[in-house]
Enzyme design. Sequence first.
Site, PDB file in Angstrom:
ATOM      1  N   ARG A 194       0.995  -1.154   0.240  1.00 41.07           N
ATOM      2  CA  ARG A 194       0.145  -0.220  -0.182  1.00 41.07           C
ATOM      3  C   ARG A 194       0.915   1.210  -0.134  1.00 41.07           C
ATOM      4  NH1 ARG A 194      -2.069  -3.588   3.671  1.00 41.07           N
ATOM      5  NH2 ARG A 194      -4.359  -4.320   3.141  1.00 41.07           N
ATOM      6  N   LYS A 245      -2.160  -1.912   7.733  1.00 38.98           N
ATOM      7  CA  LYS A 245      -3.876  -1.816   7.972  1.00 38.98           C
ATOM      8  C   LYS A 245      -4.540  -2.683   8.848  1.00 38.98           C
ATOM      9  CE  LYS A 245      -8.009  -1.323   4.958  1.00 38.98           C
ATOM     10  NZ  LYS A 245      -8.455  -1.390   3.454  1.00 38.98           N
ATOM     11  N   HIS A 279      -2.084   3.424  -5.326  1.00 40.82           N
ATOM     12  CA  HIS A 279      -2.869   2.445  -4.772  1.00 40.82           C
ATOM     13  C   HIS A 279      -3.288   1.422  -5.691  1.00 40.82           C
ATOM     14  CE1 HIS A 279      -5.404  -0.155  -1.957  1.00 40.82           C
ATOM     15  NE2 HIS A 279      -4.930   0.384  -0.859  1.00 40.82           N
ATOM     16  N   ARG A 287      -1.586  -1.993  -6.677  1.00 40.68           N
ATOM     17  CA  ARG A 287      -1.902  -3.363  -6.229  1.00 40.68           C
ATOM     18  C   ARG A 287      -2.620  -4.178  -7.077  1.00 40.68           C
ATOM     19  NH1 ARG A 287      -0.940  -4.166  -0.861  1.00 40.68           N
ATOM     20  NH2 ARG A 287      -3.239  -4.815  -0.532  1.00 40.68           N
ATOM     21  N   HIS A 337      -3.533  -9.421   2.373  1.00 39.09           N
ATOM     22  CA  HIS A 337      -5.013  -9.325   2.745  1.00 39.09           C
ATOM     23  C   HIS A 337      -5.320 -10.218   3.992  1.00 39.09           C
ATOM     24  CE1 HIS A 337      -6.156  -7.617  -1.438  1.00 39.09           C
ATOM     25  NE2 HIS A 337      -5.919  -6.962  -0.646  1.00 39.09           N
ATOM     26  N   TYR A 385      -6.784 -21.695  12.112  1.00 37.59           N
ATOM     27  CA  TYR A 385      -6.080 -22.698  11.729  1.00 37.59           C
ATOM     28  C   TYR A 385      -4.742 -22.737  11.072  1.00 37.59           C
ATOM     29  CZ  TYR A 385      -9.411 -25.569  14.703  1.00 37.59           C
ATOM     30  OH  TYR A 385     -10.249 -25.656  15.512  1.00 37.59           O
TER      31      TYR A 385
END
Length: 403
Positions: free
Chosen positions: A245, A272, A332, A335, A359, A369
């Site tokens: 970012r 973020k 931005h 990305r 993300h 998990y």
Amino acid sequence: MSKANNKLTDTKVKAVKASGKYFDGDGLFVEVTKTGSKLWRLKYRIAGAEKLLAIGGYPAITLALARQAKDNAKAQIAKGIDPSLMKKSAKAKMALEIAQTVKACAEAWMRHNVPKWSEGTQKAVMSSFERDVFPSLGNRAISSLKPQDIIKTAKAVEARGATDQSGRLLQRLKAFTRWATVNQLIEFNPSGDLKPDEILKKHIVKNRPALQSNQLHDFMVRLNNYRGSTVVASCLRFLTLTALRPSEATGVQWNDVDFDNATLIIPASRMKMRKEHRVPLSKQALQAIEEMRPINGHRKYVFASISKPTTTLSENTLNLGLQRMGFEATSHGMRATFSTITNESLNFRREVIEHALAHQERNKVVAAYNRSDYFEERKKLMQWWANYLDSCARIQANSQMTA
């Protein structure tokens, strides 16, 4: 009021010079100090104790006003209320309101949220309040805020065409006043019942413009030949190579970089998602950083601002750099370009690409998990991406030479 009590006149109060106490009656007197100040006082008794109430100074407080203050105090005494204590309470309330201005309370709210907010969020919230809240509401007592104040502030932002910013500001104001209510700075939340869709126009979300795949060749050639700021060019190259970012790329510090292991480690406080992000650095990304050593090697930030060396480049500066190269894309949006091309290549798993973009896994059970960050696979991904960008530049350069 008994005339026997009215021993003073305006003329006498104005003319008297000698220090001492001059009584008007019923406990009211004016005290002339050695320095010449004239101060109204009221002597009274309550609960068996003799007390003194300071009313104010002459001529700001006239004889008529002093008598009115005396009558008000006597009425309180008749009800068992001590006027001196009432005055102190009023002063304390006023002092509290002065200390609890919107600005002071908002800054306290922001400090409270530092552990939860990324560095970018902190800057964005502070910037929006300094620009759109503090000028009109900053010096107001927070207890004086009304719903209309919140609405007016949000709509003023909307009126200048910043519809997305107005929505974000309204949500921030709602969060702020909710915090103030919970912490008993205000009794009622002035924004509690406010709903964005009932106040602001509907905002159609538009994805940030991104470079198309067929533009990437031209972009890389123009970036390599960029004649503007070296810092801007290197930061754009680094951002493109790493798919970070903008705030994450511009905020890179020298001590974030592990040169021996070709790894960038961004602490959770600047991410973020509030989770540490390890970024495998390609040879080209390391080179982009090394290009900055002669310019910013002695500074905190690798891509320190040109005009303000103690701060980072802004996202807007990067966007302007793209515009100067002739592209409508935003920093931005790079990305999205990375995600599109790497996914279409079919060389890498979606999970690996998503982790490269930092993300968060939406499925909470899977996230609980699966703790892997696919670092080894991301090493291959980022080097493949860097090599692909180099090939784009070569292809475009060769086509221009043979044209």
